[in-house]
Write an enzyme that holds these catalytic residues in place. Structure first.
Site, PDB file in Angstrom:
ATOM      1  N   HIS A  81     -16.601  -1.451  20.518  1.00 42.41           N
ATOM      2  CA  HIS A  81     -17.614  -2.336  21.106  1.00 42.41           C
ATOM      3  C   HIS A  81     -16.931  -3.642  21.516  1.00 42.41           C
ATOM      4  CE1 HIS A  81     -21.458  -4.942  20.186  1.00 42.41           C
ATOM      5  NE2 HIS A  81     -21.144  -4.947  21.466  1.00 42.41           N
ATOM      6  N   MET A 103     -28.303  -4.201  21.401  1.00 40.66           N
ATOM      7  CA  MET A 103     -28.037  -5.117  20.289  1.00 40.66           C
ATOM      8  C   MET A 103     -29.378  -5.496  19.649  1.00 40.66           C
ATOM      9  SD  MET A 103     -24.778  -5.493  19.998  1.00 40.66           S
ATOM     10  CE  MET A 103     -24.899  -6.681  18.651  1.00 40.66           C
ATOM     11  N   ASP A 115     -15.628  -3.682  16.304  1.00 39.96           N
ATOM     12  CA  ASP A 115     -16.163  -4.845  17.009  1.00 39.96           C
ATOM     13  C   ASP A 115     -15.055  -5.790  17.448  1.00 39.96           C
ATOM     14  OD1 ASP A 115     -19.052  -4.554  16.968  1.00 39.96           O
ATOM     15  OD2 ASP A 115     -18.907  -4.738  14.786  1.00 39.96           O
ATOM     16  N   MET A 164     -14.098  -9.157  19.400  1.00 38.22           N
ATOM     17  CA  MET A 164     -14.700 -10.415  19.873  1.00 38.22           C
ATOM     18  C   MET A 164     -13.625 -11.367  20.352  1.00 38.22           C
ATOM     19  SD  MET A 164     -17.332 -11.047  16.760  1.00 38.22           S
ATOM     20  CE  MET A 164     -18.408  -9.746  16.152  1.00 38.22           C
ATOM     21  N   MET A 204     -16.883  -7.185  22.886  1.00 36.78           N
ATOM     22  CA  MET A 204     -17.683  -8.391  23.146  1.00 36.78           C
ATOM     23  C   MET A 204     -16.738  -9.404  23.757  1.00 36.78           C
ATOM     24  SD  MET A 204     -19.779  -8.199  19.594  1.00 36.78           S
ATOM     25  CE  MET A 204     -18.650  -6.986  18.913  1.00 36.78           C
ATOM     26  N   ASP A 256     -27.348  -1.753  17.148  1.00 40.24           N
ATOM     27  CA  ASP A 256     -26.302  -2.507  16.454  1.00 40.24           C
ATOM     28  C   ASP A 256     -26.809  -3.876  16.017  1.00 40.24           C
ATOM     29  OD1 ASP A 256     -23.954  -3.632  15.582  1.00 40.24           O
ATOM     30  OD2 ASP A 256     -22.916  -3.538  17.515  1.00 40.24           O
ATOM     31  N   SER A 281     -19.603  -0.495  10.686  1.00 39.57           N
ATOM     32  CA  SER A 281     -18.800  -1.462  11.437  1.00 39.57           C
ATOM     33  C   SER A 281     -17.689  -2.002  10.550  1.00 39.57           C
ATOM     34  CB  SER A 281     -19.661  -2.622  11.927  1.00 39.57           C
ATOM     35  OG  SER A 281     -18.796  -3.634  12.410  1.00 39.57           O
ATOM     36  N   HIS A 294     -17.271   2.048  13.819  1.00 38.83           N
ATOM     37  CA  HIS A 294     -17.591   1.094  14.884  1.00 38.83           C
ATOM     38  C   HIS A 294     -16.599  -0.072  14.820  1.00 38.83           C
ATOM     39  CE1 HIS A 294     -20.415  -0.800  17.736  1.00 38.83           C
ATOM     40  NE2 HIS A 294     -20.249  -1.923  17.053  1.00 38.83           N
TER      41      HIS A 294
HETATM   42  C1  DX5 Z   1     -22.255  -7.971  15.883  1.00 33.67           C
HETATM   43  C2  DX5 Z   1     -21.499  -6.669  15.866  1.00 33.67           C
HETATM   44  C3  DX5 Z   1     -22.085  -5.703  14.898  1.00 33.67           C
HETATM   45  C4  DX5 Z   1     -21.996  -6.154  13.470  1.00 33.67           C
HETATM   46  C5  DX5 Z   1     -23.060  -5.477  12.686  1.00 33.67           C
HETATM   47  O1  DX5 Z   1     -21.777  -8.763  16.895  1.00 33.67           O
HETATM   48  O2  DX5 Z   1     -21.544  -6.069  17.139  1.00 33.67           O
HETATM   49  O3  DX5 Z   1     -21.505  -4.425  15.058  1.00 33.67           O
HETATM   50  O4  DX5 Z   1     -20.737  -5.876  12.896  1.00 33.67           O
HETATM   51  O5  DX5 Z   1     -23.093  -6.025  11.417  1.00 33.67           O
HETATM   52  P1  DX5 Z   1     -24.376  -5.930  10.490  1.00 33.67           P
HETATM   53  O6  DX5 Z   1     -24.681  -4.474  10.302  1.00 33.67           O
HETATM   54  O7  DX5 Z   1     -23.955  -6.613   9.250  1.00 33.67           O
HETATM   55  O8  DX5 Z   1     -25.507  -6.616  11.219  1.00 33.67           O
HETATM   56 ZN    ZN Z   2     -20.910  -3.890  17.334  1.00 31.94          ZN
END
Ligand code: DX5
Ligand code: ZN
Length: 214
Positions: free
Chosen positions: A65, A136, A34, A36, A67, A174, A7, A32
């Site tokens: 991904h 998740m 992320d 947000m 969110m 994840d 990620s 990956h």
């Molecule tokens: C959390 C993200 C994950 C996160 C994982 O909201 O969706 O992808 O970056 O990070 P680690 O591996 O540090 O838990």
């Molecule tokens: Zn993620």
């Protein structure tokens, strides 16, 4: 399949190109991404402007991904920005089907995601509609959280539902994944593991990736 998707959330954004080159050299399969929005999750990461350098400097497929609330407003733009797969949260929408169709129409792989407090059974009606489901294993919003052990029985459950139907739908996990639990997650039936801090926080990130694939 033993896919590792580091990620980029945990990368050093001051030296992004270096970190992406490390990913390129490594045995990582995907990057990956992320996204947000500060509304669906209590944190804001990044959006479209960073898709450009990810695309430019990273040779691995971009596993996006989302969110965010109202993913239907943005999925097409992420497809156009070079996503290899686009996932959004089932609990963020009323009906995922038209949004999945928008992604599919762009020729991009689809993924449906749920947070740990959403009943895993809610994914079952969509197993034939998506390329991947993402469970998740922490609450979406932050890297570096602790893996929630109850995820393992959910992986087994969804693995069985997929196999019984003879589907090729992938299972991605994840949150809180590291070199210590990766083998267990693959053994439970996961196909792809996301790892942020366990990769970018490692002394030797390439070695950490290699170890997770073993
Ligand atoms: C959390 C993200 C994950 C996160 C994982 O909201 O969706 O992808 O970056 O990070 P680690 O591996 O540090 O838990
Ligand atoms: Zn993620």
């Amino acid at each position: 399949m033993r896919i590792i998707a580091p990620s980029v959330l945990s990368a050093d954004f001051g030296h992004l190109a270096d970190d992406l080159e490390m990913i390129n050299r490594s045995e990582a399969d995907w990057l990956h991404v992320d996204v947000m929005d500060g509304t669906f999750v209590p944190n804001i990461s990044f959006g479209f402007p960073l898709m450009k350098p990810f695309k430019q400097y990273c040779t691995k497929p971009l596993d996006v991904h989302l969110m965010i609330v109202h993913p239907e407003k943005y999925v097409e733009r992420f497809c156009d920005a070079g996503a290899w797969s686009v996932g959004f949260h089932l609990e963020a929408v009323e009906d995922p089907l038209p949004i999945l169709e928008m992604i599919r129409k762009k020729g991009v792989r689809t993924c449906l995601t749920i947070n740990p407090d959403i009943d895993v059974k809610r994914l079952v009606p969509y197993l034939e509609e998506v390329d991947m489901v993402l469970l998740m294993s922490v609450f979406a919003g932050f890297g570096g959280q602790k893996f929630i052990p109850e995820t393992i029985s959910k992986i087994r459950y969804i693995r069985e539902e997929i196999d019984r139907r003879g589907l090729k739908t992938l299972i991605e996990i994840d949150g809180g994944v590291n070199t210590g639990n990766a083998a267990t997650l693959f053994a439970a039936g996961a196909d792809a593991l996301v790892a942020g801090s366990a990769v970018f926080g490692a002394k030797d990130p390439e070695k950490a990736i290699r170890k997770m694939k073993e």
